[in-house]
Design a protein around this motif. Structure first.
Motif, PDB file in Angstrom:
ATOM      1  N   PHE A 182      37.607  25.288 -16.818  1.00 18.47           N
ATOM      2  CA  PHE A 182      38.925  25.186 -16.167  1.00 18.47           C
ATOM      3  C   PHE A 182      38.989  26.099 -14.951  1.00 18.47           C
ATOM      4  O   PHE A 182      38.478  27.221 -14.965  1.00 18.47           O
ATOM      5  CB  PHE A 182      40.041  25.570 -17.153  1.00 18.47           C
ATOM      6  CG  PHE A 182      41.412  25.552 -16.549  1.00 18.47           C
ATOM      7  CD1 PHE A 182      42.032  24.347 -16.234  1.00 18.47           C
ATOM      8  CD2 PHE A 182      42.079  26.739 -16.261  1.00 18.47           C
ATOM      9  CE1 PHE A 182      43.294  24.327 -15.655  1.00 18.47           C
ATOM     10  CE2 PHE A 182      43.341  26.725 -15.698  1.00 18.47           C
ATOM     11  CZ  PHE A 182      43.948  25.521 -15.391  1.00 18.47           C
ATOM     12  N   ASP A 183      39.643  25.581 -13.893  1.00 19.71           N
ATOM     13  CA  ASP A 183      39.822  26.374 -12.676  1.00 19.71           C
ATOM     14  C   ASP A 183      41.128  25.950 -12.009  1.00 19.71           C
ATOM     15  O   ASP A 183      41.611  24.817 -12.208  1.00 19.71           O
ATOM     16  CB  ASP A 183      38.654  26.158 -11.709  1.00 19.71           C
ATOM     17  CG  ASP A 183      38.451  27.348 -10.778  1.00 19.71           C
ATOM     18  OD1 ASP A 183      39.337  28.213 -10.710  1.00 19.71           O
ATOM     19  OD2 ASP A 183      37.394  27.400 -10.125  1.00 19.71           O
ATOM     20  N   ARG A 184      41.700  26.862 -11.241  1.00 14.81           N
ATOM     21  CA  ARG A 184      42.913  26.580 -10.450  1.00 14.81           C
ATOM     22  C   ARG A 184      42.587  26.726  -8.977  1.00 14.81           C
ATOM     23  O   ARG A 184      41.864  27.644  -8.585  1.00 14.81           O
ATOM     24  CB  ARG A 184      44.047  27.544 -10.825  1.00 14.81           C
ATOM     25  CG  ARG A 184      44.694  27.297 -12.164  1.00 14.81           C
ATOM     26  CD  ARG A 184      45.865  28.251 -12.383  1.00 14.81           C
ATOM     27  NE  ARG A 184      45.364  29.589 -12.687  1.00 14.81           N
ATOM     28  CZ  ARG A 184      45.281  30.098 -13.917  1.00 14.81           C
ATOM     29  NH1 ARG A 184      45.646  29.377 -14.944  1.00 14.81           N
ATOM     30  NH2 ARG A 184      44.818  31.310 -14.108  1.00 14.81           N
ATOM     31  N   GLY A 227      31.147  19.654 -17.432  1.00 16.38           N
ATOM     32  CA  GLY A 227      32.410  19.051 -17.029  1.00 16.38           C
ATOM     33  C   GLY A 227      33.537  20.075 -17.081  1.00 16.38           C
ATOM     34  O   GLY A 227      33.354  21.210 -17.527  1.00 16.38           O
ATOM     35  N   GLY A 228      34.719  19.691 -16.625  1.00 19.37           N
ATOM     36  CA  GLY A 228      35.854  20.609 -16.643  1.00 19.37           C
ATOM     37  C   GLY A 228      37.036  20.045 -15.878  1.00 19.37           C
ATOM     38  O   GLY A 228      37.013  18.900 -15.410  1.00 19.37           O
ATOM     39  N   VAL A 229      38.060  20.856 -15.761  1.00 16.48           N
ATOM     40  CA  VAL A 229      39.308  20.437 -15.125  1.00 16.48           C
ATOM     41  C   VAL A 229      39.670  21.410 -14.010  1.00 16.48           C
ATOM     42  O   VAL A 229      39.587  22.632 -14.195  1.00 16.48           O
ATOM     43  CB  VAL A 229      40.471  20.372 -16.142  1.00 16.48           C
ATOM     44  CG1 VAL A 229      41.783  20.067 -15.448  1.00 16.48           C
ATOM     45  CG2 VAL A 229      40.176  19.329 -17.209  1.00 16.48           C
ATOM     46  N   ILE A 230      40.054  20.866 -12.866  1.00 16.88           N
ATOM     47  CA  ILE A 230      40.547  21.675 -11.745  1.00 16.88           C
ATOM     48  C   ILE A 230      42.003  21.301 -11.514  1.00 16.88           C
ATOM     49  O   ILE A 230      42.334  20.117 -11.330  1.00 16.88           O
ATOM     50  CB  ILE A 230      39.731  21.424 -10.461  1.00 16.88           C
ATOM     51  CG1 ILE A 230      38.250  21.752 -10.699  1.00 16.88           C
ATOM     52  CG2 ILE A 230      40.284  22.259  -9.308  1.00 16.88           C
ATOM     53  CD1 ILE A 230      37.351  21.411  -9.523  1.00 16.88           C
ATOM     54  N   ASP A 285      33.693  31.844 -15.062  1.00 15.84           N
ATOM     55  CA  ASP A 285      34.786  31.300 -14.247  1.00 15.84           C
ATOM     56  C   ASP A 285      34.372  31.146 -12.791  1.00 15.84           C
ATOM     57  O   ASP A 285      35.222  31.028 -11.904  1.00 15.84           O
ATOM     58  CB  ASP A 285      36.024  32.193 -14.354  1.00 15.84           C
ATOM     59  CG  ASP A 285      35.772  33.624 -13.866  1.00 15.84           C
ATOM     60  OD1 ASP A 285      34.593  33.952 -13.578  1.00 15.84           O
ATOM     61  OD2 ASP A 285      36.731  34.410 -13.772  1.00 15.84           O
ATOM     62  N   LYS A 286      33.062  31.123 -12.521  1.00 14.51           N
ATOM     63  CA  LYS A 286      32.558  31.023 -11.157  1.00 14.51           C
ATOM     64  C   LYS A 286      31.650  29.798 -11.009  1.00 14.51           C
ATOM     65  O   LYS A 286      31.048  29.332 -11.977  1.00 14.51           O
ATOM     66  CB  LYS A 286      31.761  32.279 -10.767  1.00 14.51           C
ATOM     67  CG  LYS A 286      32.517  33.588 -10.934  1.00 14.51           C
ATOM     68  CD  LYS A 286      33.712  33.674  -9.995  1.00 14.51           C
ATOM     69  CE  LYS A 286      34.414  35.017 -10.171  1.00 14.51           C
ATOM     70  NZ  LYS A 286      35.658  35.086  -9.343  1.00 14.51           N
TER      71      LYS A 286
END
Length: 478
Positions: free
Chosen positions: A19-21, A43-46, A125-126
Motif C-alpha cells: 500500500f502507498d499514498r 501487487g498492491g494498492v496506490i 514502504d519504498k
C-alpha cells in the motif's frame, strides 16, 4: 476491483509492501516507478489524492494530470502493467466534496521496467531500483530467464562426466551417444561465436567436479542439542556434515544421512502392543530436502542449502525467494519451477514425484501423523521450511505413551523396560521411553535391580559407563 478500503483505512493505513499514498500532483513517470515496483513484487494498492501524512487533497482539481496518471501503466511501463481503478467519494481537507483514485496493481509474472529500462521492486514502504545482479535474480525468479541455462565460464565438454551421462541416457531410454544427448537435448551444450558452451544445468547434473564452478552448490547438515542454536562457549552443535558432488550424489547422500538421524519412538498402542514410529513422516523430511535441491536459486553463490535439526524440529534453509507467482498463501496449489531441467532430472530418479503436488501432500501427511502444519517463511533471499515433531512430547496419535514418574518402581515399569529392550537399547533411550529424567534414580531403582536379577544384560560386560553400552532383555524359557 478486488480492493475494498474505506476512506478511514486509506488515510490511517501504514504504507507497506502492499500500500502507498500519492498526491494527485505526482508526475506520471514518477507514478510508473511505483506501478512497476508493485507489479514486480506481490501487487498492491496506490491511493492517489492522499498525502503521505493521510491528508485528503483529492483529485477533482487535477483532472488533466489524473488522465496522464491513468495512462502511466501503458505509456511508461514496459511491458504494460495490469491495473484496476476505482474512484471513491470523499471530503477533502477544505471540507468540499472530492474523490480519491484507487489503483490496484496486479501481481505479474513478467519483468517490468520503465522507459529508461530501469527495474524497480517493492521493498517495505519504498520502491527500490534494482542493480544488475538483483535484476538478474528477479528474472530468474520470474522465469523470464532460467539461470540453469546460462553458460558456465571456462567450462567445456571435458568437464562433464560422459560415463554418468551414459548411465542417465540408458535410464531414460535414449539410444544415441552421450555427446549427442548433451547437444541435442535441453541445450546442455550450445555453440556461440564458434565456441562450445556448457550450461549451468549440465555442470550441476553431469559435471566431474561441480564444486569447482559452484562451490556452494552443496548441502550442509547441522544437528543441535536442544531446541535453539547457541554460539561461543555455549555452542551446542553435535554434528556438522557437508555433502558435495553432482546433484544426484548430493541428494542421495543427504537423504541417507538425515534418515539415519531421525529418531524412532516406541509406545503402547490401543491394542496393548508396542508401536514404533519415526518422529517425522519419511515423506515430510524428504520433501523439504528434495524441494530445496530442485528449486533453490543456484545463481546465489554465497551460501548453500542447510538442514538444521533440533530436538523439536527440522528446518531446511534454501537460497532464493519463492519463484514466479508462488507465494506463501498459494504455495499448496500454485506450482512454478525455477529449475525445470533439474526438476525433470530428479523426476527421472523418482525423487520428484508429481509436479506441483509435493507441498500439498506434505501438509496432508503431517496432518495425518497428528503433527503441526509445515511452516514456511521468506527472509531476504532465503526460504525457510520447518516441520515439527511436537506430538511426540504428548499423545501419540490417540494411543497411550509408556510413561512413569521417577519415583515409581512398580511392575509396569519393569515390564515396559523389558519389552522395550527386546532389541539392545541405550540408557538414554530407555529413560526417554519410560519418561524418566533422574539418571541416578533410574540406575538405582530400575537398571541395577534388573541387571542383578539377570533380566537385563549389558552388551559390553563390565563396562557400564561405556558410551557404546546398551542393554538387552534376557529371554526366559516359558
Amino acid at each position: 476491483m478486488s480492493c475494498k478500503m474505506t476512506i478511514e483505512q486509506i488515510c490511517g493505513a501504514v504504507e507497506s509492501p502492499f500500500f502507498d499514498r500519492k498526491s494527485a500532483r505526482i508526475d506520471a513517470k514518477a507514478l510508473a516507478v511505483h506501478l512497476i515496483a508493485f507489479a514486480n513484487a506481490d501487487g498492491g494498492v496506490i491511493a492517489v489524492g492522499v498525502e503521505d501524512d493521510g491528508t485528503i487533497t483529492g483529485i477533482d482539481s487535477y483532472a488533466e494530470n489524473i488522465n496522464e496518471l491513468l495512462r502511466a501503466p501503458f505509456d511508461f511501463c514496459k511491458p504494460s502493467v495490469r491495473v484496476e481503478t476505482e474512484r471513491l467519494s470523499c471530503t477533502n481537507r477544505n471540507g468540499k466534496p472530492d474523490h480519491i483514485l484507487l489503483i490496484e496493481v496486479l501481481q505479474s509474472s513478467d519483468l517490468h521496467a520503465n522507459q529508461a529500462d530501469e527495474v524497480f521492486f517493492r521493498v517495505g514502504d519504498k520502491s527500490k531500483k534494482l542493480n544488475f545482479e538483483e535484476r538478474l535474480q528477479l528474472m530468474y525468479a520470474k522465469g523470464t530467464r532460467y539461470f540453469e541455462d546460462t553458460p558456465v565460464p571456462d567450462a567445456g565438454l571435458d568437464d562433464l562426466d560422459l560415463g554418468f551421462v551414459r548411465e542417465f541416457t540408458s535410464r531414460i531410454g535414449y539410444r544415441k551417444s552421450p555427446e549427442e544427448y548433451l547437444r541435442e537435448n535441453k541445450e546442455f551444450l550450445s555453440e556461440r561465436s564458434g565456441k562450445e558452451e556448457v550450461s549451468a544445468a549440465a555442470m550441476l547434473l553431469f559435471g566431474k567436479n561441480p564444486k569447482h564452478f559452484f562451490p556452494r552448490a552443496r548441502i550442509r547438515f547441522v544437528r543441535y542439542e536442544g531446541t535453539e542454536a547457541r554460539v561461543g562457549a555455549r555452542m551446542n552443535v553435535i554434528k556438522d556434515v557437508m555433502f558435495e558432488g553432482r546433484i544426484l550424489q548430493v541428494t542421495e547422500k543427504a537423504l541417507e544421512f538425515v534418515g539415519s538421524q531421525i529418531k524412532e519412538r516406541t509406545y503402547l498402542g490401543a491394542d496393548t502392543r508396542f508401536v514404533t514410529e519415526p518422529e517425522y513422516p519419511e515423506f515430510a523430511w524428504k520433501e523439504l530436502i528434495i524441494n530445496a535441491v530442485a528449486h533453490r536459486d543456484y545463481s546465489i553463490k554465497g551460501t548453500d542449502i542447510q538442514i538444521k535439526m533440533f530436538d523439536d524440529r527440522i528446518t531446511v534453509e534454501s537460497p532464493g525467494t519463492l519463484p514466479g507467482i508462488v507465494r506463501l498463501n498459494n504455495m499448496r496449489h500454485v506450482h512454478f519451477s525455477r529449475n525445470p531441467k533439474i526438476a525433470q532430472f530428479l523426476h527421472e530418479y523418482e525423487y520428484v514425484q508429481e509436479f506441483g503436488e509435493g507441498v500439498d501432500r506434505l501438509y496432508e501427511v503431517m496432518e495425518a501423523a497428528g503433527l503441526p502444519q509445515p511452516e514456511y517463511k521468506v527472509e531476504a533471499f532465503m526460504l525457510y521450511a520447518t516441520i515439527r515433531n511436537t506430538k511426540l512430547g504428548g499423545n501419540c496419535g490417540g494411543t497411550t505413551p509408556v510413561t512413569t514418574t521417577d519415583s515409581t518402581t512398580d511392575t509396569s515399569t519393569v515390564a515396559t523396560i523389558l519389552a522395550f529392550c527386546a532389541q539392545p537399547k541405550s540408557r538414554e533411550e530407555i529413560m526417554t521411553m519410560c519418561g524418566l529424567k533422574n539418571k541416578n534414580h533410574f540406575i538405582k531403582a530400575h537398571l541395577k535391580p534388573l541387571l542383578e536379577s539377570g533380566q537385563l544384560r549389558m552388551t559390553i560386560p563390565d563396562k557400564p559407563n561405556s558410551r557404546n553400552q546398551k542393554y538387552v532383555a534376557v529371554k526366559t524359557e516359558d
